[in-house]
Design a protein around this motif. Structure first.
Motif, short mmCIF file in Angstrom:
data_model
loop_
_atom_site.label_atom_id
_atom_site.label_comp_id
_atom_site.label_asym_id
_atom_site.label_seq_id
_atom_site.Cartn_x
_atom_site.Cartn_y
_atom_site.Cartn_z
N ALA A 55 -1.00 -1.30 -3.97
CA ALA A 55 -2.37 -1.78 -3.77
C ALA A 55 -2.49 -2.51 -2.44
O ALA A 55 -1.53 -3.12 -1.96
CB ALA A 55 -2.79 -2.71 -4.91
N SER A 56 -3.67 -2.44 -1.85
CA SER A 56 -4.00 -3.29 -0.70
C SER A 56 -4.57 -4.58 -1.27
O SER A 56 -4.83 -4.70 -2.47
CB SER A 56 -5.05 -2.60 0.18
OG SER A 56 -6.29 -2.51 -0.51
N TRP A 57 -4.79 -5.57 -0.39
CA TRP A 57 -5.40 -6.80 -0.89
C TRP A 57 -6.83 -6.56 -1.36
O TRP A 57 -7.34 -7.26 -2.24
CB TRP A 57 -5.37 -7.88 0.20
CG TRP A 57 -3.99 -8.44 0.44
CD1 TRP A 57 -3.30 -8.44 1.61
CD2 TRP A 57 -3.14 -9.09 -0.52
NE1 TRP A 57 -2.07 -9.03 1.44
CE2 TRP A 57 -1.94 -9.44 0.15
CE3 TRP A 57 -3.26 -9.39 -1.88
CZ2 TRP A 57 -0.88 -10.08 -0.49
CZ3 TRP A 57 -2.21 -10.02 -2.52
CH2 TRP A 57 -1.04 -10.37 -1.82
N ASP A 58 -7.49 -5.53 -0.80
CA ASP A 58 -8.88 -5.26 -1.17
C ASP A 58 -9.01 -4.77 -2.62
O ASP A 58 -9.98 -5.11 -3.30
CB ASP A 58 -9.49 -4.21 -0.22
CG ASP A 58 -9.69 -4.76 1.18
OD1 ASP A 58 -9.81 -6.00 1.32
OD2 ASP A 58 -9.71 -3.96 2.13
N ASP A 59 -8.06 -3.95 -3.06
CA ASP A 59 -8.17 -3.41 -4.43
C ASP A 59 -7.09 -3.97 -5.36
O ASP A 59 -6.87 -3.46 -6.45
CB ASP A 59 -8.11 -1.88 -4.42
CG ASP A 59 -6.83 -1.33 -3.79
OD1 ASP A 59 -5.93 -2.12 -3.46
OD2 ASP A 59 -6.75 -0.10 -3.64
N TYR A 60 -6.44 -5.06 -4.93
CA TYR A 60 -5.33 -5.64 -5.69
C TYR A 60 -5.75 -5.99 -7.12
O TYR A 60 -5.09 -5.61 -8.08
CB TYR A 60 -4.83 -6.89 -4.96
CG TYR A 60 -3.60 -7.53 -5.57
CD1 TYR A 60 -2.33 -7.23 -5.08
CD2 TYR A 60 -3.69 -8.45 -6.62
CE1 TYR A 60 -1.20 -7.82 -5.62
CE2 TYR A 60 -2.57 -9.03 -7.17
CZ TYR A 60 -1.32 -8.72 -6.66
OH TYR A 60 -0.20 -9.30 -7.21
N GLU A 61 -6.85 -6.72 -7.25
CA GLU A 61 -7.25 -7.19 -8.58
C GLU A 61 -7.59 -6.03 -9.50
O GLU A 61 -7.19 -6.03 -10.68
CB GLU A 61 -8.43 -8.15 -8.47
CG GLU A 61 -8.83 -8.75 -9.81
CD GLU A 61 -9.84 -9.89 -9.67
OE1 GLU A 61 -10.77 -9.94 -10.49
OE2 GLU A 61 -9.69 -10.71 -8.74
N THR A 62 -8.29 -5.04 -8.99
CA THR A 62 -8.67 -3.89 -9.81
C THR A 62 -7.43 -3.15 -10.33
O THR A 62 -7.34 -2.80 -11.52
CB THR A 62 -9.54 -2.92 -9.01
OG1 THR A 62 -10.73 -3.59 -8.59
CG2 THR A 62 -9.92 -1.70 -9.84
N ILE A 63 -6.47 -2.93 -9.44
CA ILE A 63 -5.26 -2.20 -9.84
C ILE A 63 -4.39 -3.05 -10.75
O ILE A 63 -3.79 -2.55 -11.72
CB ILE A 63 -4.50 -1.73 -8.58
CG1 ILE A 63 -5.34 -0.68 -7.86
CG2 ILE A 63 -3.12 -1.19 -8.94
CD1 ILE A 63 -4.76 -0.19 -6.56
N GLU A 101 0.80 -1.23 0.00
CA GLU A 101 0.00 0.00 0.00
C GLU A 101 0.83 1.28 0.00
O GLU A 101 0.51 2.24 -0.69
CB GLU A 101 -0.94 0.03 1.22
CG GLU A 101 -2.03 -1.01 1.20
CD GLU A 101 -1.67 -2.26 1.98
OE1 GLU A 101 -2.57 -2.83 2.61
OE2 GLU A 101 -0.49 -2.65 1.96
#
Length: 229
Positions: free
Chosen positions: A79-87, A48
């Motif tokens: 990225a955090s794990w929460d928005d990892y895929e989006t980024i 992050e």
């Protein structure tokens, strides 16, 4: 079975972007893919704060030094794990704009990883290439060493048979035999250890590094590396 064969040979004849951790598996996969396809760049995700890589805890300047020695641009994002895929998807879109047709990864046989990469590449309109897929672990690490790559152990999990003294060791055939005698997967595929590659046949020059103070987080122990300028 057809899909798995496609995964293994996905980079052949195509422009590709490589998911790059700076460690041995992603480096060997990149080497193999460069033999049959055209690399347009590397992707690496950061934590992050953007100060260390998500997978191996490397600082951005060391990542950049690896990429420059290989001769490829590197696309990074925090990225955090929460928005990892989006980024991550955003980086794939950027790579696609640069001509990438395939995402290359260093996965050997972790179905969850392969399926996740298959999903995100399909969503991005890319194909998936995993040159090491279903490769014998000892065969993979032996090939890596025989090719002349040099890699240092930078992360160990003490609950999985590794020791703090393993940090900083260079992966050699003798060391691999020692790891196997201790019941440890030679590729560290169970999360036993991670490495950072500092030299090899795709590097124009070695990466000069120095070790920093050891860090601990539960069962994990880290040896941060920095560029030795």
């Amino acid at each position: 079975m057809t899909e798995i064969v496609d995964w293994k040979n996905g980079a052949r004849g195509h422009k590709f972007i490589a998911s790059f951790s700076g460690g041995k598996d992603s480096t060997l996969a990149l080497y193999k893919a460069m033999k049959v396809g055209e690399a347009v760049g590397l992707i690496m995700m950061l934590e992050e704060e953007g100060k260390r890589s998500r997978s191996h805890g490397m600082p951005p300047e060391l990542i950049q030094a690896q990429a420059e020695s290989i001769g490829l641009p590197v696309y990074t994002a925090a990225a955090s794990w929460d928005d990892y895929e989006t980024i991550y998807m955003g980086l794939l879109e950027k790579a696609k704009d640069q001509g990438a047709e395939v995402l290359v990864t260093g996965d050997l046989d972790m179905p969850a990883h392969g399926c996740w990469h298959d999903k995100v590449t399909k969503n991005a309109g890319l194909k998936l290439g995993m040159p090491l897929w279903e490769m014998d672990h000892r065969e993979a690490v032996d090939e890596f060493i025989n090719l002349g790559f040099v890699t240092i152990v930078v992360t160990v999990n003490l609950s999985l048979g590794m020791q703090e003294d393993d940090l900083g060791r260079t992966l050699t055939h003798e060391y691999v035999k020692e790891l196997e005698a201790r019941g440890i997967d030679p590729c560290g595929e169970g999360g036993e250890f991670h490495t950072t590659v500092i030299d090899g046949p795709i590097f124009k020059h070695p990466i000069p590094v120095r070790s920093c103070e050891i860090l601990r987080n539960g069962d994990y122990v880290f040896l941060p590396l920095e560029l030795d300028k």
